[in-house]
Design an enzyme around this catalytic site. Structure first.
Site, PDB file in Angstrom:
ATOM      1  N   HIS A 171      60.205  69.984  -2.774  1.00 27.30           N
ATOM      2  CA  HIS A 171      60.823  68.384  -3.170  1.00 27.30           C
ATOM      3  C   HIS A 171      61.359  68.153  -1.758  1.00 27.30           C
ATOM      4  O   HIS A 171      61.991  69.070  -1.074  1.00 27.30           O
ATOM      5  CB  HIS A 171      61.900  68.310  -4.276  1.00 27.30           C
ATOM      6  CG  HIS A 171      63.017  69.059  -4.212  1.00 27.30           C
ATOM      7  ND1 HIS A 171      63.360  70.083  -5.115  1.00 27.30           N
ATOM      8  CD2 HIS A 171      64.225  68.792  -3.435  1.00 27.30           C
ATOM      9  CE1 HIS A 171      64.664  70.385  -4.640  1.00 27.30           C
ATOM     10  NE2 HIS A 171      65.232  69.768  -3.837  1.00 27.30           N
ATOM     11  N   ASP A 184      60.576  74.046  -4.579  1.00 23.00           N
ATOM     12  CA  ASP A 184      59.390  73.594  -5.168  1.00 23.00           C
ATOM     13  C   ASP A 184      58.537  72.489  -4.181  1.00 23.00           C
ATOM     14  O   ASP A 184      57.708  71.890  -4.493  1.00 23.00           O
ATOM     15  CB  ASP A 184      59.632  73.061  -6.523  1.00 23.00           C
ATOM     16  CG  ASP A 184      60.574  72.030  -6.418  1.00 23.00           C
ATOM     17  OD1 ASP A 184      61.050  71.392  -5.472  1.00 23.00           O
ATOM     18  OD2 ASP A 184      60.925  71.660  -7.668  1.00 23.00           O
ATOM     19  N   GLU A 237      60.477  65.328  -6.960  1.00 28.98           N
ATOM     20  CA  GLU A 237      60.041  66.463  -7.340  1.00 28.98           C
ATOM     21  C   GLU A 237      58.535  66.604  -7.618  1.00 28.98           C
ATOM     22  O   GLU A 237      57.976  65.302  -7.718  1.00 28.98           O
ATOM     23  CB  GLU A 237      60.763  66.661  -8.789  1.00 28.98           C
ATOM     24  CG  GLU A 237      62.181  66.724  -8.709  1.00 28.98           C
ATOM     25  CD  GLU A 237      62.730  67.968  -8.524  1.00 28.98           C
ATOM     26  OE1 GLU A 237      62.108  68.988  -7.992  1.00 28.98           O
ATOM     27  OE2 GLU A 237      63.906  68.350  -9.004  1.00 28.98           O
ATOM     28  N   ASP A 250      69.848  60.718  -1.213  1.00 30.98           N
ATOM     29  CA  ASP A 250      69.824  60.708  -2.550  1.00 30.98           C
ATOM     30  C   ASP A 250      71.301  60.973  -3.329  1.00 30.98           C
ATOM     31  O   ASP A 250      72.273  61.032  -2.391  1.00 30.98           O
ATOM     32  CB  ASP A 250      68.883  61.933  -3.192  1.00 30.98           C
ATOM     33  CG  ASP A 250      69.025  63.151  -2.218  1.00 30.98           C
ATOM     34  OD1 ASP A 250      69.998  63.293  -1.735  1.00 30.98           O
ATOM     35  OD2 ASP A 250      68.425  64.384  -2.635  1.00 30.98           O
TER      36      ASP A 250
HETATM   37  C1  GLP Z   1      68.690  69.442  -2.603  1.00 33.95           C
HETATM   38  C2  GLP Z   1      68.699  68.232  -1.974  1.00 33.95           C
HETATM   39  C3  GLP Z   1      67.720  68.195  -0.917  1.00 33.95           C
HETATM   40  C4  GLP Z   1      67.758  69.327  -0.118  1.00 33.95           C
HETATM   41  C5  GLP Z   1      67.285  70.537  -1.027  1.00 33.95           C
HETATM   42  C6  GLP Z   1      67.613  71.982  -0.347  1.00 33.95           C
HETATM   43  O1  GLP Z   1      68.318  69.600  -3.950  1.00 33.95           O
HETATM   44  N1  GLP Z   1      68.401  67.113  -2.907  1.00 33.95           N
HETATM   45  O2  GLP Z   1      67.872  66.937  -0.118  1.00 33.95           O
HETATM   46  O3  GLP Z   1      66.914  69.340   1.023  1.00 33.95           O
HETATM   47  O4  GLP Z   1      67.666  70.360  -2.351  1.00 33.95           O
HETATM   48  O5  GLP Z   1      68.868  72.178  -0.375  1.00 33.95           O
HETATM   49  P1  GLP Z   1      69.197  73.522   0.470  1.00 33.95           P
HETATM   50  O6  GLP Z   1      69.336  72.926   1.804  1.00 33.95           O
HETATM   51  O7  GLP Z   1      70.831  73.707  -0.045  1.00 33.95           O
HETATM   52  O8  GLP Z   1      68.366  74.620   0.206  1.00 33.95           O
END
Ligand code: GLP
Length: 244
Positions: A141, A139, A146, A70
């Site tokens: 995702h 959440d 989402e 992404d």
């Molecule tokens: C972000 C990314 C995801 C990631 C998630 C968790 O928004 N788009 O690909 O897995 O949130 O992030 P973190 O590892 O910092 O908790």
């Protein structure tokens, strides 16, 4: 319903080593493999471990191809909070991967549909993703898919939820600076990978880990779709596994 293989390690550093073993095994057996890569704070120890393993001569990234999950809408690749910048800074600049063999959705795309189609076509031209790395949002995702009423299939634009923007504001100066939209591979793009490796660390994600893998499969918890993938490994630290 299939259950994932769950590996529990003492701490995030041990999780990173277990995850790196998967990457090492794949890259050694298939040097021109295709990796699906993720951003966020969770994969950083893994990327450090992969850099160390290439330096130690255990892995060679020179033929590896990679596609990221992404990108924020509206950020250029040289913006410090863009996911392209993150990947350069945390991994690509430190390993022998060829720049032309790394793709990240274009945050500045004007024709989103064309960008998304070309993105998926490139992955397909490479032969599809061999190993998709995932983190997990609070959440549920995956990528930036989402909670919704349906599982989005292909690469597309998404509005970020207030929860996700709040969680990601720590990387920006303020909440206002966090983009309100992003481009992400779809849930179908993720599910097309031959194998999936998710890393989750921290007690704050223990409940969503349980909901994702042991609750109902629903687009309200996007990661729950992984229950239908035949080759999923979930690496948890003890804190993230504490509600299982
Ligand atoms: C972000 C990314 C995801 C990631 C998630 C968790 O928004 N788009 O690909 O897995 O949130 O992030 P973190 O590892 O910092 O908790």
């Amino acid at each position: 319903m299939l259950y994932p293989k769950i590996l529990i390690a003492a701490n995030p550093e041990e999780c990173a080593k277990l995850a790196a073993n998967h990457f090492e095994e794949l890259i050694c057996s298939k040097p021109a493999c295709v990796l699906g890569l993720a951003t966020g704070s969770t994969p950083i120890p893994l990327y450090q471990e992969l850099i160390a393993r290439e330096k130690a001569g255990k892995i060679d990234f020179s033929r590896v191809r990679s596609a990221n999950l992404d990108e924020y809408k509206g950020l250029t690749g040289d913006h410090p909070q863009s996911y392209r910048f993150f990947m350069q800074d945390n991994l690509f600049n430190h390993i022998g991967i060829k720049p032309e063999n790394t793709i990240v959705p274009d945050g500045l795309a004007t024709d989103v549909e064309a960008m998304a189609k070309a993105y998926e076509a490139q992955i397909e031209a490479w032969g599809g993703v061999d190993l998709q790395l995932l983190g997990l949002g609070h959440d549920g995702h995956i990528g930036f898919n989402e909670p919704e009423d349906v599982f989005p299939v292909h690469t597309h634009e998404v509005e970020l939820t207030a929860m996700t923007r709040e969680a990601n504001k720590r990387f920006f100066g303020s909440l206002e600076e966090v983009p309100t939209a992003a481009y992400t591979m779809g849930v179908g793009t993720v599910m097309a990978a031959r194998s999936i490796l998710m890393i989750v660390t921290g007690a704050d994600k223990a409940q969503i880990v349980k909901d994702s893998f042991f609750g109902p499969v629903t687009p309200q918890v996007p990661a729950s779709i992984l229950q239908f993938h035949p080759d999923v490994t979930v690496i948890l630290d003890e804190a993230a596994a504490s509600k299982l």
